[in-house]
Design an enzyme around this catalytic site. Structure first.
Site, short mmCIF file in Angstrom:
data_model
loop_
_atom_site.label_atom_id
_atom_site.label_comp_id
_atom_site.label_asym_id
_atom_site.label_seq_id
_atom_site.Cartn_x
_atom_site.Cartn_y
_atom_site.Cartn_z
N ASP A 134 0.83 -1.21 0.00
CA ASP A 134 0.00 0.00 0.00
C ASP A 134 0.86 1.25 0.00
O ASP A 134 2.07 1.20 0.24
CB ASP A 134 -0.96 0.02 1.20
N GLU A 183 -0.03 -0.87 5.68
CA GLU A 183 1.08 -0.50 6.57
C GLU A 183 1.03 0.98 6.89
O GLU A 183 1.50 1.42 7.93
CB GLU A 183 2.42 -0.85 5.92
#
Lengths: 354, 354
Positions: free
Chosen positions: A71, A125
């Site tokens: 991400d 994250e």
């Protein structure tokens, strides 16, 4: 969209960058990665939401994990990617699709190796810890993550950064007594009293301990302060939020105890904490890694997901292409050469003797 | 609803209390007061919005002003009024419809006096200064307020409280440099630096000057503090809002200069200030007032609208029934006897020799 794992790592990075994957919207990219990995017959692939774990079964005595998040922070007008002067620009180029590209390049090429390898790709994250895909995996399927050593391919400028420091937040509270500010001597000013808390912070001497051969550097700092009731009232509360960054020779409990001792006499509320990770560079797998990569390892001062491996008893280091200072900036980029260099050095390590 | 000015002052207070007049909704009460005053042939009555000024024309050499606000803070389940144990309860009973009742009783009875009298009833004292009816009158019709001496009938527990202290607010700003809290030594923590501002406040010695025979008591206090960017960032700004209450021997400009000197080396932003008022107890009109009322005058420490008279060059004191500590409380009340006492003493003063 199909990923082409045969192209150079920088080209693959560009392809990954151009698939937008802001935290929570990783599915298209996770699908593409899962498809690419499923096409490699020497890997067994497991999927958990938008996290993917692919494992070799070379039958080696040693297993290492390579991990990276797929991400990114929100796009800031910095898509699609472009290359200029040897730098690849675009959202996630540095943090950390170049690291993910290296993982994928290794996964595609290592049909055999001196070590078994577990490739971990995970989601979320860049947002609150509870959504973190590596945390989710470590709770639900620790067996999938089991390894003797782990490398997190977060940007480190291609330097091995061992372990990470822990982080703790606490509110230190000064209490007073309200009064009208026209008759201030009838009250006790909590903001004035908080001067004592700031005195402690100003006088604090941070440790710089050496842990497993790396020098860490702690810090105890106010990050917020607030107090006040009204413009004509002597305030009865002042709250100083401190952030303690502590070396990995201390557990979170020890860090909390230390903060309570430092602010003895004040009310202390620990609001959250996360232990760091020892670099474990003395472990054979880690030592072989450092020898293969070369350069002088240094301590990682910021908290990273290596701590999640440490919590599973797995020593871990940070190593990846890109300048960490550029992470989360609009101007984010990664040197094309550095991506190739990381790939090459890790290939050498994984192919080399155990 | 017609006000009955012939009843005892406490009964009139109850009648005033029972006409709700939260700031901004004073019209019904202002109408009733205007009608009652218009029925008194020896007064000339002027109206400005919900403020009313009624003036005698006895042809005396000296003119005094008696002022009171007719609005209240929001009702807190404390209407209608009731009497219990010699205390009259209800919203505005203390702050300050009992004072207004005394004004009205005096206006009705003083068909002649040793001094000309200007009765001032005004709106919006309990809200932001810009809406204050006395401020509006002092700007639009200072001629209507002209007097040699003024009494503001705010609650003082029936003790003469001379003048008032000024008030000044300023932001004292510490600046630093941002950095990641994991590498705090790369920045400069503005919250830590603000400890120096709090040191100044903790070490500050407040003056207690005697002005026109009354002892004032200053105070310099933090009333707000704020700083912080994020939980992992060394903050680059911390703002301490201080409130300086200063005796009326200093003008607002002098007070601002003093605050800048006290915080030399820091950035200082003066956000607002209002000068106090000298008690002027040496003036003949004031001396006669104090002699007639009796008791030991004391300094008024909180800022009040007497400062608006001072700004017009009119010395002013605070004197009225009711405990000022009860103002704005749900339990607000006024001793019935104290209302009558204030009326009687002021009658004696106004009827007495100049």
């Amino acid at each position: 969209m199909e990923l082409d794992l045969s192209q150079p790592a920088a080209g693959l990075t560009a392809q990954l960058v151009d698939v937008e994957s802001v935290s929570g919207s990783e599915r298209p990219l996770a699908d593409a990665i899962a498809r690419a990995l499923a096409a490699l017959p020497f890997l067994s692939v497991h999927r958990d939401g938008n996290a993917i774990v692919a494992r070799t079964s070379f039958g080696r005595a040693e297993r290492v994990a390579l991990a990276g998040h797929i991400d990114t922070v929100p796009v800031a007008g910095n898509l699609p990617s472009h290359v200029d002067g040897g730098l690849l620009y675009g959202c996630g180029s540095c943090d950390m699709k170049s690291g993910v590209a290296v993982q994928l390049k290794l996964a595609a090429q290592l049909t055999s190796a001196a070590r078994d390898v577990t490739y971990v790709f995970y989601d979320c994250e860049e947002v609150e810890a509870e959504r973190n895909g590596l945390l989710r995996l470590s709770r639900a399927r620790p067996d999938l993550l089991a390894a003797d050593f782990a490398v997190l391919l977060e940007p480190t400028g291609a330097v091995v950064e061992g372990g990470c420091q822990g982080t703790l937040r606490a509110d230190i509270i000064a209490r007073g007594e309200r009064a009208h500010s026209a008759r201030s001597w009838l009250g006790r000013n909590a903001i004035h009293d908080a001067g004592g808390i700031l005195d402690v912070l100003r006088g604090y001497r941070a440790r710089q301990p050496v842990v497993d051969g790396l020098r860490y550097h702690e810090g105890l700092n106010a990050v917020w302060i607030s107090g006040g009731v009204a413009g004509n009232v002597i305030p009865d509360e002042c709250r100083v939020s401190v952030n303690f960054r502590f070396a990995p020779d201390w557990r979170a409990e020890h860090a909390a105890e230390h903060v309570r001792e430092v602010f003895a006499g004040w009310e202390v509320e620990v609001t959250d904490s996360a232990a760091g990770a020892r670099p474990g560079l003395g472990e054979p797998a880690a030592a072989a890694f450092v020898a293969a990569i070369g350069g002088q390892p240094r301590a990682k001062l910021g908290w990273t997901d290596v701590a999640r491996f440490d919590a599973l008893g797995i020593p871990a280091v940070n190593y990846g292409p890109g300048d960490p200072q550029l992470a989360h900036t609009r101007n984010e980029n990664v040197p094309v050469d550095q991506v190739a260099e990381c790939e090459e050095r890790m290939l050498g390590w994984l192919r080399g003797a155990a």
